[in-house]
Design an enzyme around this catalytic site. Structure first.
Site, PDB file in Angstrom:
ATOM      1  N   LYS A 117       0.821  -1.216   0.000  1.00  0.00           N
ATOM      2  CA  LYS A 117       0.000   0.000   0.000  1.00  0.00           C
ATOM      3  C   LYS A 117       0.846   1.253   0.000  1.00  0.00           C
ATOM      4  CE  LYS A 117      -4.450  -1.544   1.658  1.00  0.00           C
ATOM      5  NZ  LYS A 117      -5.547  -1.358   2.606  1.00  0.00           N
ATOM      6  N   LYS A 199      -6.105 -10.824  -8.469  1.00  0.00           N
ATOM      7  CA  LYS A 199      -7.356 -10.991  -7.737  1.00  0.00           C
ATOM      8  C   LYS A 199      -8.375  -9.936  -8.179  1.00  0.00           C
ATOM      9  CE  LYS A 199      -8.558 -10.942  -3.065  1.00  0.00           C
ATOM     10  NZ  LYS A 199      -8.242 -10.857  -1.638  1.00  0.00           N
ATOM     11  N   LYS A 202     -11.954  -4.362  -5.711  1.00  0.00           N
ATOM     12  CA  LYS A 202     -12.913  -3.264  -5.838  1.00  0.00           C
ATOM     13  C   LYS A 202     -12.225  -1.982  -6.277  1.00  0.00           C
ATOM     14  CE  LYS A 202     -13.163  -3.128  -0.784  1.00  0.00           C
ATOM     15  NZ  LYS A 202     -14.036  -3.178   0.363  1.00  0.00           N
TER      16      LYS A 202
END
Ligand code: TRP
Length: 336
Positions: A117, A199, A202
């Site tokens: 991140k 993966k 969203k």
């Protein structure tokens, strides 16, 4: 354990719109669990975690409320399960602070999600992002959770939770239940429709990569039609054909069929047929959820009552643990 019952806690961040991947990998499992087993379940909408990445306030609010409605619409009964917003229970950041003082920089430095991140949000590497796993530990430990259903990507955070809890118990005695991971029965891992090595997420920039839970049927059919496959031209379940394998996985997660059954069903057929069948199956699966969602959207009173009562219930259990912790650490109790 709570009131002699095994306890389970999980949650999702209230960022963006949840996908078919979140549904098949987590939410659907939670629903099965809640029905099947005699466990006290807590499901959080982890809005405090969401702000480790900059959020637009209006969007955050919209996403958080929508996630609550989706939990209920998917079948989590708010009378049986405790569905709550993390920000409604101040014990979470309170315990997180205390646990921060029992967590080492070195431990946090090792967290792969932090590394990922901070690479992705290089302009905003805040200390909240760094101590994110400690807040997650607080989420879990406050409810004395025995079981935590988590995906692979959160396993490291669960392990650090166990380490922190064990360390704390070692100093102060048995305060926290040491949680175990709960691996659900289906636990489907849904991949991106545009890049099946990745993966389904969203936050994917390509909207065709993900099926969102409130996508209408046309959108669902269109996205599956455009799903990336390969040039083998044969429906098979193998590493060399990740796109086709993903379609089969999704189909099976929804229909409950096995790989053999599905391969037999589509033997000799083209990808178009498979894509259409998967689209139909997914749209059929999501239709009742979407209908219930539309009803809930209109029933403000009910939703407000759920929010209030469940936040109170969550606070009750969380505060019990927090009080115990504060006493152990040596804080003076507020005179009544
Ligand atoms: N970090 C989790 C995720 O992004 C969400 C989460 C926050 C969570 N607190 C939790 C999951 C506690 C399980 C238990 O998926």
């Amino acid at each position: 354990m709570i009131d002699g019952k095994k306890t389970m806690l999980s949650g999702m961040q209230s960022t963006g719109m949840i996908t078919l991947g979140n549904y098949l990998g987590a939410l659907k499992n939670w629903v099965n669990l809640a029905d099947e087993e005699d466990i006290k379940c807590f499901y959080g909408i982890m809005d405090l975690h969401s702000i480790t990445v900059r959020q637009d306030p209006t969007e955050l609010k919209k996403n958080a409320r929508r996630l609550m409605l989706l939990y209920i619409a998917a079948g989590l009964d708010p009378e049986k399960n405790c569905l709550f917003f993390q920000s409604h229970v101040p014990a979470h950041p309170q315990l997180a602070w205390i646990l921060n003082c029992f967590t080492y920089m070195g431990e946090m430095n090792r967290m792969t999600q932090f590394k990922d991140k901070s690479a992705k949000h290089a302009d905003n590497i805040n200390t909240g992002l760094f101590t994110y796993p400690v807040l997650m530990a607080a989420d879990i430990l406050l409810y004395q959770a025995d079981l935590v259903p988590v995906g692979k990507d959160q396993m490291q955070h669960l392990e650090i939770t166990r380490d922190i809890a064990t360390r704390f118990n070692g100093i102060y005695g048995d305060v926290f239940t040491i949680p175990d991971a709960y691996i659900g029965k289906s636990g489907a891992r849904v991949m991106s429709l545009q890049d099946p090595e990745k993966k389904m997420s969203k936050s994917d920039e390509n909207p065709n990569a993900s099926i969102f839970l409130l996508d209408d049927k046309d959108t669902i059919m269109r996205k599956f039609k455009r799903a990336v496959t390969d040039s083998e031209g044969m429906i098979a379940y193998r590493d060399e054909q990740p796109g086709v394998r993903n379609l089969i996985d999704i189909y099976n997660a929804v229909t409950g069929h096995t790989v053999e059954e599905t391969l037999k069903e589509f033997e000799g057929q083209g990808y178009g047929t498979l894509k259409e069948a998967v689209g139909e199956a997914v749209a059929t699966e999501l239709a009742p959820l979407q209908a219930r969602y539309a009803e809930l959207e209109k029933d403000k009173e009910f939703v407000n009552r759920v929010m209030k009562e469940n936040a109170e219930q969550a606070s009750y259990y969380a505060n019990k643990t927090l009080r115990k912790v504060m006493k152990k650490v040596g804080f003076i109790e507020m005179p009544r």
